[in-house]
Design a protein around this motif. Structure first.
Motif, PDB file in Angstrom:
ATOM      1  N   LYS A 107       0.841  -1.189   0.000  1.00  0.00           N
ATOM      2  CA  LYS A 107       0.000   0.000   0.000  1.00  0.00           C
ATOM      3  C   LYS A 107       0.880   1.244   0.000  1.00  0.00           C
ATOM      4  CE  LYS A 107      -3.855  -1.905   2.572  1.00  0.00           C
ATOM      5  NZ  LYS A 107      -4.644  -1.780   3.805  1.00  0.00           N
ATOM      6  N   LEU A 108       0.386   2.301  -0.642  1.00  0.00           N
ATOM      7  CA  LEU A 108       1.094   3.580  -0.659  1.00  0.00           C
ATOM      8  C   LEU A 108       0.600   4.439   0.493  1.00  0.00           C
ATOM      9  CD1 LEU A 108       0.826   4.340  -4.461  1.00  0.00           C
ATOM     10  CD2 LEU A 108       2.815   3.504  -3.258  1.00  0.00           C
ATOM     11  N   LYS A 109       1.491   5.204   1.067  1.00  0.00           N
ATOM     12  CA  LYS A 109       1.096   6.096   2.151  1.00  0.00           C
ATOM     13  C   LYS A 109       0.760   7.475   1.582  1.00  0.00           C
ATOM     14  CE  LYS A 109       3.454   4.101   6.054  1.00  0.00           C
ATOM     15  NZ  LYS A 109       4.297   4.373   7.224  1.00  0.00           N
ATOM     16  N   SER A 110      -0.270   8.079   2.155  1.00  0.00           N
ATOM     17  CA  SER A 110      -0.581   9.464   1.832  1.00  0.00           C
ATOM     18  C   SER A 110       0.314  10.365   2.657  1.00  0.00           C
ATOM     19  CB  SER A 110      -2.036   9.777   2.172  1.00  0.00           C
ATOM     20  OG  SER A 110      -2.896   9.031   1.364  1.00  0.00           O
ATOM     21  N   LYS A 111       0.655  11.523   2.106  1.00  0.00           N
ATOM     22  CA  LYS A 111       1.436  12.491   2.869  1.00  0.00           C
ATOM     23  C   LYS A 111       0.536  13.083   3.952  1.00  0.00           C
ATOM     24  CE  LYS A 111       5.211  12.512   0.361  1.00  0.00           C
ATOM     25  NZ  LYS A 111       6.497  12.103   0.867  1.00  0.00           N
ATOM     26  N   ARG A 159      -4.530  19.335   4.576  1.00  0.00           N
ATOM     27  CA  ARG A 159      -4.733  20.549   3.796  1.00  0.00           C
ATOM     28  C   ARG A 159      -5.714  20.417   2.643  1.00  0.00           C
ATOM     29  NH1 ARG A 159       0.216  20.646   5.920  1.00  0.00           N
ATOM     30  NH2 ARG A 159       1.095  22.645   6.524  1.00  0.00           N
ATOM     31  N   PHE A 160      -5.921  19.207   2.137  1.00  0.00           N
ATOM     32  CA  PHE A 160      -6.754  19.018   0.956  1.00  0.00           C
ATOM     33  C   PHE A 160      -7.879  18.037   1.225  1.00  0.00           C
ATOM     34  CE2 PHE A 160      -2.360  19.692  -0.670  1.00  0.00           C
ATOM     35  CZ  PHE A 160      -2.563  20.930  -1.251  1.00  0.00           C
ATOM     36  N   LYS A 161      -9.006  18.270   0.554  1.00  0.00           N
ATOM     37  CA  LYS A 161     -10.118  17.323   0.559  1.00  0.00           C
ATOM     38  C   LYS A 161     -10.493  17.080  -0.894  1.00  0.00           C
ATOM     39  CE  LYS A 161     -11.022  17.126   5.028  1.00  0.00           C
ATOM     40  NZ  LYS A 161      -9.788  16.583   5.554  1.00  0.00           N
ATOM     41  N   ILE A 162     -10.905  15.859  -1.198  1.00  0.00           N
ATOM     42  CA  ILE A 162     -11.293  15.530  -2.566  1.00  0.00           C
ATOM     43  C   ILE A 162     -12.808  15.377  -2.619  1.00  0.00           C
ATOM     44  CG2 ILE A 162     -11.052  13.849  -4.416  1.00  0.00           C
ATOM     45  CD1 ILE A 162      -8.230  13.506  -3.637  1.00  0.00           C
ATOM     46  N   THR A 163     -13.427  16.067  -3.567  1.00  0.00           N
ATOM     47  CA  THR A 163     -14.872  16.038  -3.690  1.00  0.00           C
ATOM     48  C   THR A 163     -15.311  14.747  -4.365  1.00  0.00           C
ATOM     49  OG1 THR A 163     -14.857  17.117  -5.846  1.00  0.00           O
ATOM     50  CG2 THR A 163     -14.903  18.542  -3.908  1.00  0.00           C
ATOM     51  N   PHE A 198       0.655  13.114  -3.590  1.00  0.00           N
ATOM     52  CA  PHE A 198       0.425  13.270  -2.163  1.00  0.00           C
ATOM     53  C   PHE A 198      -0.746  12.461  -1.632  1.00  0.00           C
ATOM     54  CE2 PHE A 198       2.172  17.583  -3.375  1.00  0.00           C
ATOM     55  CZ  PHE A 198       3.464  17.222  -3.080  1.00  0.00           C
ATOM     56  N   LEU A 199      -1.786  12.275  -2.431  1.00  0.00           N
ATOM     57  CA  LEU A 199      -2.956  11.518  -1.996  1.00  0.00           C
ATOM     58  C   LEU A 199      -3.232  10.408  -3.011  1.00  0.00           C
ATOM     59  CD1 LEU A 199      -5.229  14.541  -1.044  1.00  0.00           C
ATOM     60  CD2 LEU A 199      -3.956  13.072   0.520  1.00  0.00           C
ATOM     61  N   PRO A 200      -2.455   9.341  -2.995  1.00  0.00           N
ATOM     62  CA  PRO A 200      -2.553   8.346  -4.064  1.00  0.00           C
ATOM     63  C   PRO A 200      -3.889   7.620  -4.144  1.00  0.00           C
ATOM     64  CG  PRO A 200      -1.120   7.563  -2.318  1.00  0.00           C
ATOM     65  CD  PRO A 200      -1.437   8.998  -2.018  1.00  0.00           C
ATOM     66  N   TYR A 201      -4.637   7.556  -3.017  1.00  0.00           N
ATOM     67  CA  TYR A 201      -5.915   6.851  -3.054  1.00  0.00           C
ATOM     68  C   TYR A 201      -7.096   7.804  -3.156  1.00  0.00           C
ATOM     69  CZ  TYR A 201      -3.151   2.817  -2.046  1.00  0.00           C
ATOM     70  OH  TYR A 201      -2.209   1.830  -2.136  1.00  0.00           O
TER      71      TYR A 201
END
Length: 67
Positions: A3-7, A13-17, A62-65
């Motif tokens: 699994k990849l880790k998110s920063k 700082r970010f949210k994905i809609t 930064f947010l791979p998933y």
């Protein structure tokens, strides 16, 4: 593949809609509000949507998933 880790800084700082856009806080509001215009402060409330090129970078690195 592992699994990849998110920063962790990006998680804060970010949210994905739901449509895949990246939301973030408006820059320039941490200090020095006396020298800012009232219009700037009013327009900078809430969240803003990142430009497509910047959002692509955030999601890829930064947010791979967050897709």
């Amino acid at each position: 593949m592992p699994k990849l880790k998110s920063k962790s800084g990006a998680k804060k700082r970010f949210k994905i809609t739901a449509t895949g856009k990246v939301k973030c806080a408006q820059a320039g509001k941490r200090h020095g509000m006396i020298k800012r215009t009232t219009k700037f402060i009013r327009d900078a409330r809430g969240m803003m949507v990142l430009a497509d090129e910047d959002a692509k970078t955030v999601k890829k690195n930064f947010l791979p998933y967050g897709r």
